[in-house]
Design an enzyme around this catalytic site. Structure first.
Site, short mmCIF file in Angstrom:
data_model
loop_
_atom_site.label_atom_id
_atom_site.label_comp_id
_atom_site.label_asym_id
_atom_site.label_seq_id
_atom_site.Cartn_x
_atom_site.Cartn_y
_atom_site.Cartn_z
N GLU A 1 14.59 -15.39 -0.57
CA GLU A 1 15.06 -16.53 0.24
C GLU A 1 14.08 -17.69 0.14
O GLU A 1 14.39 -18.81 0.51
CB GLU A 1 15.14 -16.14 1.73
CG GLU A 1 16.31 -15.27 2.09
CD GLU A 1 16.13 -14.69 3.49
OE1 GLU A 1 15.29 -15.22 4.28
OE2 GLU A 1 16.82 -13.70 3.81
N ASP B 1 0.83 -1.20 0.00
CA ASP B 1 0.00 0.00 0.00
C ASP B 1 0.87 1.26 0.00
O ASP B 1 1.88 1.32 0.71
CB ASP B 1 -0.88 -0.04 1.27
CG ASP B 1 -1.95 1.03 1.28
OD1 ASP B 1 -2.77 1.04 0.36
OD2 ASP B 1 -1.98 1.84 2.23
C1 NOJ Z 1 -4.42 3.03 -0.88
C2 NOJ Z 1 -5.57 2.10 -0.69
O1 NOJ Z 1 -5.86 1.48 -1.90
C3 NOJ Z 1 -6.72 2.95 -0.17
O2 NOJ Z 1 -7.92 2.22 -0.13
C4 NOJ Z 1 -6.35 3.47 1.18
O3 NOJ Z 1 -7.38 4.36 1.62
C5 NOJ Z 1 -5.04 4.25 1.14
N1 NOJ Z 1 -4.03 3.56 0.40
C6 NOJ Z 1 -4.50 4.48 2.54
O4 NOJ Z 1 -4.03 3.28 3.10
#
Ligand code: NOJ
Length: 564
Positions: A272, A224
């Site tokens: 790994e 993310d």
């Molecule tokens: C990207 C994610 O796809 C989204 O849903 C989220 O709100 C933000 N990152 C923050 O984590």
């Protein structure tokens, strides 16, 4: 009017097994766990629900699933606010359920990717609670980004950075003496404090988290906000957006050079394991060249192709973004990926039914009228383009059913922090997260047990869009996806190999893959003439003689003697 004719001539060429660097051509299906399937009837999807539908996913023909965060979370941002990275939220199940899902998915030939959220934790994570209870300058505070404020008494935030969900990216806390004190950074909701990636403790903790899940058998992570972990420690203001939109070349928290070292260390861990585990980044950067730097050998194996997703269905623009993707990925030996939607964007059937079919900003896009019939026709063409391009593809649950964005949700049920964060200026992302319709005539449409209430209401007319209804209809969106994925898997022409543009009329695309395979895509507004004598493999809409209508795509083989 979802119905369009699918014409199929089953290909004879068997495809290679998905081994080794499987991510290079994998079709990854995104499971938004809260909305996929609710086995226990509490209205929220769960791991047991995913297990029940593995057969569906295998029949659909996907190679892997990516499951959105399933960790314990107060759900301030649908689980992207993680309180414990090595456990499962009871809403979704238990660690034993996760193990069973991984085992069953592997048994069904499906790899499992999970979502890692390293930029921020939940404000209920023990680390953050400890930071709040500890004094400024303490080791506990050093795991996050705490700063003194500006101005008299430090009453102004440390700088003018804005949260992605609206308002300042800084929140002031009360210190132990009950006086207002330091500020902490949250690039997203204030319930999502940013971690400090200068801290060696943060780094080693995440390495342990990677191993924890790799040891349990997952095949990789979707990372993310992968380009935002490292911040410019001088905390300068964000430069203005360039005139044509997009991101400034130099940004204080996106794409800082230091982030690459983190991914090199993660890659060493992933390699790994046998087979090597995959790391796929959600990366927002200024240019395609900058994106490719994350995909250099020894870093991530893949990244979402957001420039492609944002591009309108217009031949010149598509050709430009495809060329740029192929060129920049090839320069580092990486394989491209292609994506049309996810849990953050307006669903493509709705988007493509609008006068502007790309993605700009929500306040602009949310308010445009949409023609769902046209949107579905275009979505059929777009997925055929995606699946014929070299590399991997990402699907978002429900796109295979042609689900539209649910724009008319009752305001009081909206949960996306964007809705409140922007003072209701932006409706937010709940409309693409409405629970899946599986079967039957009335809500919950098999999503949960009879009589249960999904966490967001499903439109009554989704009875026509259930997996069950569409499976029985050879002309449905689901049937098109199934057939297209089956062909993609079985045709060696689509397994890596060459790609080349062929001349075609304005507003259309025509390209060749190995063995005489052709993909024609028509967004011209007029008919596109296909070569006569061809052998049509699949079409997103009825072809009249040699004429492919507008907003349609076709796969075919050139007649013998015409292949290049
Ligand atoms: C990207 C994610 O796809 C989204 O849903 C989220 O709100 C933000 N990152 C923050 O984590």
């Amino acid at each position: 009017m979802r119905r369009q004719t699918v014409r199929l001539h089953s290909p004879a060429v068997p495809g290679p097994a998905m081994t080794g660097e499987w991510w290079r051509r994998a079709v990854v299906y995104q499971v938004y766990i809260r909305s996929f399937a609710d086995a226990d009837g509490d209205g929220v999807g769960d791991i047991a629900g995913i297990r029940r539908h593995l057969r569906y996913l295998a029949q659909l023909g996907v190679d892997a699933i990516w499951i959105t965060p399933w960790y314990p979370s107060p759900m301030a941002d649908g689980g992207y606010d993680v309180a414990d990275y090595c456990a499962i939220d009871p809403l979704f199940g238990t660690l034993e359920d996760a193990d069973a899902l991984i085992r069953d998915a592997h048994g069904a030939g499906i790899k499992v990717l999970i979502d890692l959220v390293p930029n921020h934790t939940s404000s209920r994570h023990t680390w953050f609670l400890e930071a709040l209870a500890s004094p400024p300058g303490s080791t506990a505070r050093a795991r996050y980004v705490f700063r003194d404020g500006r101005g008299a008494g430090g009453a102004e935030p440390p700088n003018d950075w804005m949260s992605g969900f609206g308002g300042s990216a800084w929140e002031r806390i009360m210190e132990a003496d009950d006086c207002p004190g330091q500020w902490y950074l949250h690039l997203f909701d204030k319930a999502q404090p940013d971690l400090n990636w200068e801290s060696t403790e943060v780094r080693s903790e995440f390495e342990a988290i990677l191993r924890f899940w790799f040891d349990r058998g997952i095949d990789g992570f979707r990372i993310d906000v992968a380009s935002a972990l490292v911040k410019d420690t001088a905390f300068p203001e964000v430069p203005p957006e360039p005139a044509g939109g997009g991101m400034p070349d130099s940004h204080p928290y996106f794409d800082q050079e230091g982030v690459h070292e983190i991914y090199r260390s993660w890659h060493r861990i992933a390699s790994e394991y046998v087979p090597e585990r995959a790391l796929l980044g959600e990366i927002h950067v200024a240019t395609a060249e900058r994106l490719a730097r994350y995909l250099r050998p020894g870093e991530l194996q893949g990244a979402f192709n957001f420039p492609f997703m944002r591009t309108p269905l217009e031949a010149t623009a598509l050709r430009r973004v495809i060329d740029e993707t192929l060129r920049t990925h090839a320069s580092v030996g990486a394989t491209p990926t292609w994506v049309l939607g996810n849990h953050d964007e307006i669903r493509q059937v709705t988007r493509f039914g609008r006068a502007y079919t790309g993605i700009r900003s929500r306040p602009q896009d949310e308010r445009m009228p949409s023609d769902p019939t046209l949107g579905a026709r275009r979505a059929r063409a777009a997925i055929m383009l995606v699946l014929a391009l070299p590399g991997g593809a990402y699907l978002y649950q429900g796109e295979e059913l042609g689900l539209p964005e649910v724009e008319e949700l009752p305001d009081e049920l909206r949960q996306d922090p964007l809705w409140n964060g922007t003072g209701h200026e932006i409706r937010g992302r709940d409309g693409c997260r409405v629970p899946m319709p599986w079967s039957g005539e009335v809500s919950p449409f098999g999503y949960g047990p009879h009589g249960s209430t999904p966490w967001l209401p499903q439109p009554t007319d989704w009875a026509a869009l259930t997996a069950q209804a569409e499976a029985a209809d050879p002309e449905s969106m689901l049937s098109l996806y199934r057939v297209a994925l089956r062909i993609r898997r079985s045709l060696s022409a689509l397994d890596g190999g060459p790609f080349g543009w062929l001349p075609s009329a304005a507003g259309t695309l025509l390209f060749a893959r190995a063995g005489g395979f052709r993909c024609a895509v028509n967004f011209s507004g007029a008919t596109m003439m296909l070569p006569s004598g061809r052998s049509t493999i699949l079409a997103s809409a009825q072809i009249e003689g040699d004429a492919l209508g507008s907003d349609a795509a076709a796969w075919f083989h050139e007649a013998a003697g015409q292949s290049r």
